[in-house]
Design a protein around this motif. Structure first.
Motif, mmCIF file in Angstrom:
data_model
loop_
_atom_site.group_PDB
_atom_site.id
_atom_site.type_symbol
_atom_site.label_atom_id
_atom_site.label_comp_id
_atom_site.label_asym_id
_atom_site.label_seq_id
_atom_site.Cartn_x
_atom_site.Cartn_y
_atom_site.Cartn_z
ATOM 1 N N GLN A 209 0.718 -1.313 0.054
ATOM 2 C CA GLN A 209 -0.057 -0.131 0.086
ATOM 3 C C GLN A 209 0.789 1.413 0.100
ATOM 4 O O GLN A 209 0.533 2.148 -0.481
ATOM 5 N N HIS A 213 3.443 2.958 -6.856
ATOM 6 C CA HIS A 213 2.318 2.618 -7.978
ATOM 7 C C HIS A 213 1.053 2.433 -7.491
ATOM 8 O O HIS A 213 0.203 2.620 -8.278
ATOM 9 N N ARG A 230 -6.889 -4.978 -7.464
ATOM 10 C CA ARG A 230 -6.132 -5.362 -8.457
ATOM 11 C C ARG A 230 -4.659 -4.993 -8.370
ATOM 12 O O ARG A 230 -3.736 -5.411 -8.994
ATOM 13 N N HIS A 231 -4.596 -3.994 -7.169
ATOM 14 C CA HIS A 231 -3.082 -3.332 -7.596
ATOM 15 C C HIS A 231 -2.348 -3.878 -6.192
ATOM 16 O O HIS A 231 -1.387 -4.352 -6.038
ATOM 17 N N ARG A 234 -2.659 -7.833 -5.410
ATOM 18 C CA ARG A 234 -2.140 -8.635 -6.441
ATOM 19 C C ARG A 234 -0.664 -8.687 -6.322
ATOM 20 O O ARG A 234 0.059 -9.681 -6.694
ATOM 21 N N ASN A 235 -0.169 -7.756 -5.868
ATOM 22 C CA ASN A 235 1.293 -7.723 -5.492
ATOM 23 C C ASN A 235 1.725 -8.247 -4.095
ATOM 24 O O ASN A 235 2.855 -8.972 -4.268
ATOM 25 N N LEU A 308 3.410 -15.096 -11.054
ATOM 26 C CA LEU A 308 2.810 -14.089 -10.321
ATOM 27 C C LEU A 308 3.853 -12.723 -10.284
ATOM 28 O O LEU A 308 3.172 -11.510 -10.379
ATOM 29 N N PRO A 310 6.536 -11.079 -12.932
ATOM 30 C CA PRO A 310 7.092 -11.158 -13.952
ATOM 31 C C PRO A 310 8.569 -10.982 -14.086
ATOM 32 O O PRO A 310 9.138 -11.076 -14.943
#
Lengths: 315, 324
Positions: A209, A213, A230-231, A234-235, A308, A310
């Motif tokens: 958080q 980004h 989504r952000h 996902r991370n 998960l 890249p």
């Protein structure tokens, strides 16, 4: 990806060999004589010696190890001293219970751990977070045998909602409904692990958080829920995925206790009973299978990890 | 009414049960198509100002404690969250200081731009994708069709900042807030990014608020400049005027600390001292402990805003070159 998987599978061979030595040695370190246990209290020393010889237990450890290894490589894990049937069939009998139990547990862990973790992170500092974090702390510290006994006491003995022990196969009468026998055990097993996942999801989401980004995502005008899922999530999932490998290891040892508490005919209880019976071939076989499984699960975790994130390349 | 009107904006940080003022009653306007530069040292409150305009101040620690922000005639501070999100990323967009970390590492850059487009426009994935390629071409990313599939870590810092710009331009914003957009980049890349911003502004007619600690960057790009010191604007002027007739000793100090390449110097003229800490009380003019022109009254009374011309203001008891 394929080449990487293949390489990793090849690397399993030396690890398994090393594991087989350790397993063999540890099993033979267990004090007690299988022949004496088999024959009972009334056996004479001559009878015991005879049986020991018949089972090949009087040969040197090294000979015994290589005989065993040679057979294992041919798919023969030996014959159970206690059941007098091939070890693989003994394991197969316990596999249904254990696989179903593990799958249900994993589903609980994900269904409980992930959403509550997300909730705690997005409501950071609120009463929701306090309850979730506090509850997670509590369940992470409760021993499984204690929780199992209390669940039996409340839901099986007290309320009578669920059976307290045993597990008839789902191919028996009752069919899939027999799954209810595994409900309390799987919840028992899931509790401490789901608690860990809650704490982990929460902590990694709070970490993510703060990243730049996430601010970019908010600057796009995305709804906070979209930003969180989504952000941020996902991370955060990247580090949570890595933890699932460890969770599996914890599951194995906790399953031994849980299956014993709930008298489930699974592999965990098989290990305990086989140790008590000094059933060397079964102990060795089961542990070797568990080691194999553990390594394969960790390979899967690594492969998922690369999917998960890249930035991780599998070359 | 100007496109962006900020009046009397004050921001405070909550620490140890106290509210420490970080930005103290600043006011400015930005007309459509124009660029305002806000310049100042680290910690002067310029980034917080930009985040406040964008509506990105978060958490309970940082709070807007006074003033108004009007964008396109709407009071941003009283708008509902939903209405504000409709403006964010659409009519008002922002690029940040750190291109290396401002993109989500797990998504392809194309998908991140597409997300920005589809958040505000009803477009199919294909349409949005085509638009994303168009945007990447617009910010001069070679091979945009291929680059759209790249992950952020496969791009250089300059490229990532271009992607950020493309993303900010996704919905043709009326206002672009650029918070130190070139600070993290190489000097040569810096110049190209600034040039790009200028060109894009000419093409789209958007207004830009450019935050920087680098007067050189501001000089090249802005129509007007606000110099910020310790949460206040100490000098505001059109760029040309500011550089020709500096009024505030702080601005003058900033100007003489820019290295000039065409004559040899041994040492740069640095401004002595340091910015007072947050919560540290300075009586009188906040700059007087570091000012070589300070006189007795500077340590007693905080100067009011003085207008030197219609467009040139300063907060100083003794502005340079004036007979006040």
């Amino acid at each position: 990806m394929l080449a990487y998987t293949f390489k990793r599978l090849l690397a399993l061979i030396p690890t398994l060999l090393a594991a087989s030595v350790l397993i063999f040695l540890f099993v033979h370190l267990i004090p007690g004589d299988p022949a004496a246990i088999l024959l009972g209290d009334t056996a004479t020393p001559e009878e015991i010696a005879e049986l020991t010889h018949a089972m090949g237990l009087d040969r040197s450890l090294i000979t015994q190890y290589f005989l065993w290894l040679g057979n294992v490589l041919q798919g023969d894990f030996g014959t159970s001293i206690f059941f007098r049937i091939p070890v693989l069939s003994v394991i197969a009998d316990g596999a249904e219970t254990s696989i179903l139990l593990a799958s249900m547990t994993m589903i609980w862990i994900m269904l409980i751990g992930i959403p509550i973790g997300i909730l705690a992170a997005t409501r950071h500092g609120s009463w929701v977070d306090q309850i979730a974090s506090g509850g997670a702390m509590l369940f992470a510290s409760i021993p499984t045998f204690w929780l199992g006994l209390y669940l039996i006491l409340i839901f099986a003995v007290g309320l009578g909602w669920f059976p307290s022990s045993g597990f008839p196969s789902i191919s028996d009468e009752g069919g899939l409904w027999n799954i209810r026998y595994l409900l309390l055990p799987s919840l028992t097993l899931a509790a401490p692990n789901a608690a860990l996942i809650i704490r982990l999801v929460r902590a990694s989401m709070l970490d993510v958080q703060r990243e730049d980004h996430v601010r970019t995502a908010r600057a796009k005008g995305l709804h906070p829920t979209k930003v969180a899922i989504r952000h941020v999530f996902r991370n955060a999932m990247i580090s949570v995925a890595a933890a699932f490998g460890f969770t599996f290891a914890a599951l194995i040892s906790e399953a031994v206790v849980t299956e014993t508490v709930f008298s489930l005919p699974g592999i965990g209880r098989l290990v305990v009973q086989s140790i008590l019976r000094r059933d060397y071939p079964v102990i060795q076989g089961v542990i070797l299978v568990i080691v194999c499984l553990y390594m394969i699960i960790n390979l899967l975790v690594d492969l998922t990890y690369a999917r998960l994130d890249p930035r991780v390349s599998l070359k | 009414m100007a496109l962006l009107e900020v009046s009397n904006l004050s921001i405070a940080v909550a620490a140890g049960g106290k509210l420490l003022p970080v930005v103290q009653g600043i006011s400015f306007q930005v007309e459509a198509g124009k660029t305002l530069g806000i310049v100042g040292e680290s910690g002067c409150g310029k980034s917080l100002t930009s985040l406040a305009i964008m509506g990105l101040l978060e958490g309970s620690q940082v709070r807007i404690i006074g003033g108004t922000i009007h964008f396109n005639g709407q009071n941003m501070l009283t708008l509902s969250d939903k209405k504000r999100r409709e403006i964010m990323g659409a009519e008002m967009a922002m690029i940040f200081q750190e291109p290396m970390t401002s993109l989500n590492p797990v998504y392809r850059v194309g998908d991140q731009i597409i997300e920005a487009i589809r958040q505000h426009k009803k477009q199919t994935k294909q349409q949005a994708r085509a638009r994303a390629i168009e945007l990447l071409t617009l910010v001069r990313i070679p091979d945009a069709e291929k680059r759209i599939e790249s992950y952020p870590h496969q791009l250089s810092g300059g490229m990532r900042q271009r992607v950020m710009i493309a993303m900010a331009l996704a919905c043709d914003p009326k206002l672009l807030i650029a918070d130190e957009p070139t600070t993290a980049l190489d000097v040569t890349v810096q110049a190209r990014i600034l040039e790009l911003l200028k060109e894009l502004q000419q093409q789209t007619g958007m207004a830009i608020v450019l935050i920087s600690h680098d007067l050189g960057v501001i000089a090249e790009t802005c129509d007007s400049v606000a110099v910020m010191y310790r949460g206040k604007f100490v000098e505001v002027a059109p760029s040309a005027e500011l550089f020709s007739t500096v009024a505030h000793p702080y601005t003058s100090g900033l100007l003489s600390s820019i290295p000039v390449s065409d004559h040899e110097i041994d040492r740069l003229d640095a401004i002595p001292g340091r910015v007072p800490m947050l919560g540290e009380d300075v009586i009188g003019c906040a700059f007087h402990p570091r000012c070589n022109l300070a006189q007795e009254c500077c340590s007693l009374k905080d100067p009011e805003e003085v207008s030197l011309t219609q467009t040139h203001f300063t907060r100083c008891h003794f502005p340079i070159g004036s007979n006040l």
